[in-house]
Design a protein around this motif. Structure first.
Motif, PDB file in Angstrom:
ATOM      1  N   GLY A 184      44.185  37.748  32.672  1.00  0.00           N
ATOM      2  CA  GLY A 184      43.406  38.532  33.620  1.00  0.00           C
ATOM      3  C   GLY A 184      41.933  38.195  33.603  1.00  0.00           C
ATOM      4  N   GLU A 227      46.434  32.232  43.582  1.00  0.00           N
ATOM      5  CA  GLU A 227      47.205  33.482  43.490  1.00  0.00           C
ATOM      6  C   GLU A 227      48.140  33.428  42.285  1.00  0.00           C
ATOM      7  N   THR A 241      51.519  39.844  44.484  1.00  0.00           N
ATOM      8  CA  THR A 241      50.757  40.808  45.306  1.00  0.00           C
ATOM      9  C   THR A 241      49.258  40.517  45.241  1.00  0.00           C
ATOM     10  N   ASN A 245      45.296  40.122  46.300  1.00  0.00           N
ATOM     11  CA  ASN A 245      44.408  41.063  47.007  1.00  0.00           C
ATOM     12  C   ASN A 245      43.880  40.467  48.307  1.00  0.00           C
ATOM     13  N   LEU A 284      38.722  36.568  43.078  1.00  0.00           N
ATOM     14  CA  LEU A 284      38.934  37.972  43.453  1.00  0.00           C
ATOM     15  C   LEU A 284      40.314  38.222  44.048  1.00  0.00           C
ATOM     16  N   ASN A 294      43.030  37.889  42.692  1.00  0.00           N
ATOM     17  CA  ASN A 294      43.918  38.444  41.666  1.00  0.00           C
ATOM     18  C   ASN A 294      43.312  39.712  41.063  1.00  0.00           C
ATOM     19  N   ASP A 295      44.174  40.543  40.475  1.00  0.00           N
ATOM     20  CA  ASP A 295      43.682  41.685  39.701  1.00  0.00           C
ATOM     21  C   ASP A 295      43.254  41.159  38.336  1.00  0.00           C
ATOM     22  N   ASN A 296      41.973  41.294  38.038  1.00  0.00           N
ATOM     23  CA  ASN A 296      41.459  40.766  36.772  1.00  0.00           C
ATOM     24  C   ASN A 296      40.959  41.876  35.858  1.00  0.00           C
ATOM     25  N   LYS A 297      40.945  41.578  34.561  1.00  0.00           N
ATOM     26  CA  LYS A 297      40.307  42.474  33.597  1.00  0.00           C
ATOM     27  C   LYS A 297      38.835  42.120  33.438  1.00  0.00           C
ATOM     28  N   SER A 336      35.329  47.306  40.520  1.00  0.00           N
ATOM     29  CA  SER A 336      36.679  47.399  39.958  1.00  0.00           C
ATOM     30  C   SER A 336      36.908  46.499  38.751  1.00  0.00           C
ATOM     31  N   VAL A 337      35.992  45.575  38.478  1.00  0.00           N
ATOM     32  CA  VAL A 337      36.207  44.664  37.350  1.00  0.00           C
ATOM     33  C   VAL A 337      34.847  44.323  36.706  1.00  0.00           C
TER      34      VAL A 337
END
Lengths: 231, 291
Positions: free
Chosen positions: A80, A104, A108, A110, A146, A148-151, A180-181
């Protein structure tokens, strides 16, 4: 106490036998933007590349409390971590859509966020990335991270060489992403740092010489001049 | 006129053979920076595998020929993938060691093939049509050239479609451009390395079976003799460029045929001169990237 999203301890890195990062240690908060600053050539980019495992390094790197310094780069990213390299490094012969599809990591992506932040890229989906302007290429590079959902996001000089109007577009996109990150940002443009960063880490000679509030650092003209060479 | 037609079509046939070897070399270098001197061994092994199948099933039937071509591709792909996985993977970015290992493997496999199948050429049998000729504008063209050209075109279309329409293809195209950035997107590029070796090995294995029909025999030196020209084609076309390899294959083979016919058998010399000119005038090759 809030757990760090990124912990770097005694990080050393070499490029072709030359030490470019020396015993760097810092913690990064899991929210907002942390700016990694310093004069030219102090090892900011190398520090990011060492965290990513893109150059030879020793020391400890932990993401969300888990050691990653023995893992290859692709595994670190899969945990992430989004990475926006210096000089964009888009795949020039691939289209914009192919650059994004390649990035990607799950089923899913973004895409809605990308469409919101970079509508111009959607119009240019079929265009070869190498034919885009510098600003547009930077959008592709940011969008790849961006999508992807990253930590954690590591962003290296995203405004370098861009026109002032585009600089603000990039800064706004990062501001939106940082909601968000957490972002570790290498940036020379102090106006952008003032706008985005809550915390600052300053490197000198490959070592950390300041680790604290960005506002306090940039609000102290003498300290800023001493550490960064500019006011 | 008929001579020109004959030389052009036979040149295209020979170019097709060069392309089958050079396509893999070029992709492997483009993605991994590996100069694979063992590539000829994949071709030779494919040729021997095809011949072994053909002699058991009877080499005169089309079914046997197609089966031997498929077997050559499978054997080439498996051996190439195993070579990458067991030997090359440990040596990325260590170019001297790569050269030593692949040259060593090439020498060792030739010795191994000589040990198994002997040093003499083994003549192959084929469907009768392949030994016949077809008249085109007065030129009597050997039919096996059409098989070679058709196979090379199918391989080119297949590889282009794979690169264009599959996820692995996307990774490979990106990796040829910037390998470290591919890994920085979370992609294990080593899997793409193995796939590219397998694709190159399959094309070489198919080339081996077809080369045995072009020359009429299979021998342990078959791959090595073609590898030299495949390397020349790869450099002239531009290292890493599949389209460049296809164009250069045709240019080199046609030049070779014409020089052999009109300039007293100087085809090989002309090819080397062409290589020298390209390196002097355009060192990156016809479609190669600038360093």
């Amino acid at each position: 106490m809030t757990e760090s999203i990124l912990t770097v301890a005694n990080l050393n890195a070499n490029i072709e036998g030359q030490q470019v990062v020396e015993a760097v240690s810092f913690d990064m908060l899991p929210v907002g933007v942390t700016a990694l600053l310093g004069r030219n050539g102090v090892g900011k980019t190398s520090t990011l590349r060492a965290i990513m495992g893109l150059i030879e390094r020793t020391g400890e790197v932990s993401i969300a409390g888990e050691r990653v310094d023995r893992e290859p780069t692709h595994r670190i990213v899969q945990r992430g971590v989004g990475y926006v390299p210096e000089d964009r490094e888009v795949f020039a012969s691939l289209t914009v859509a192919e650059n994004l599809r390649l990035a990607e990591r799950d089923s899913t992506p973004n895409r809605a966020l990308i469409e919101e932040l970079f509508p111009d890229l959607i119009d240019r989906a079929g265009q070869q990335a190498g034919t885009l302007s510098g600003g547009q290429q930077q959008m592709v590079s940011l969008a790849r991270a961006l999508v992807n959902d990253n930590k954690l996001l590591l962003v290296d000089e995203p405004t370098k060489g861009l026109a002032p109007l585009i600089v603000m577009d990039v800064a706004r996109a990062l501001e939106r992403a940082a909601q968000s990150v957490p972002v570790l940002l290498v940036e020379q443009n102090l106006q952008v740092v003032r706008m985005l960063a809550q915390k600052a880490i300053v490197l000198e000679g490959g070592r950390v010489v300041y680790d604290g509030s960005a506002e306090e650092l940039l609000g102290d003209e003498a300290l800023t001049k001493e550490l960064l060479g500019v006011a | 006129m008929s001579t020109i037609i004959l030389l052009l079509i036979t040149g295209l046939g020979l170019g097709a053979l060069y392309f089958l070897v050079a396509s893999g070399l070029s992709l492997i270098y483009g993605l991994m920076g590996v100069l694979n001197f063992a590539h000829g061994s994949f071709l030779t092994l494919g040729a021997f595998a095809g011949w072994e199948l053909a002699r058991r099933l009877g080499g005169e039937s089309w079914g046997t020929l197609i089966a031997s071509m498929l077997l050559g591709m499978v054997v080439g792909a498996l051996v190439a993938a195993a070579t990458e996985f067991l030997l090359i993977r440990r040596l990325y970015n260590r170019h001297i060691e790569q050269v030593l290992v692949t040259v060593g493997l090439a020498l060792a496999t030739v010795a191994l093939f000589e040990g198994i199948w002997g040093t003499d050429p083994i003549y192959v049998s084929a469907p009768a049509w392949l030994a016949q000729t077809t008249e085109i504008l007065g030129a009597r063209v050997p039919n096996d050239r059409f098989l070679l050209i058709g196979a090379a075109v199918l391989v080119l279309i297949g590889i282009v479609a794979f690169l264009r329409f599959t996820r692995f293809g996307l990774v490979i195209r990106a990796g040829v451009e910037n390998r470290s950035m591919v890994t920085a997107l979370g992609i294990d590029v080593r899997k793409a390395f193995t796939v590219v070796f397998a694709i190159g090995g399959a094309a070489a294995g198919l080339g081996g079976v077809l080369a045995s029909h072009y020359f009429g025999y299979v021998s342990p030196q078959l791959g090595g003799s073609l590898l030299i020209f495949a390397f020349i084609v790869t450099v002239i076309g531009g290292l890493g460029s599949l389209a460049g390899a296809a164009i250069a294959s045709v240019i080199v083979a046609i030049l070779q045929q014409f020089a052999n016919y009109f300039l007293g058998g100087t085809g090989d010399l002309m090819v080397v001169l062409l290589l020298a000119v390209v390196l002097l005038v355009r060192p990156t090759g016809i479609l190669g990237k600038k360093a």
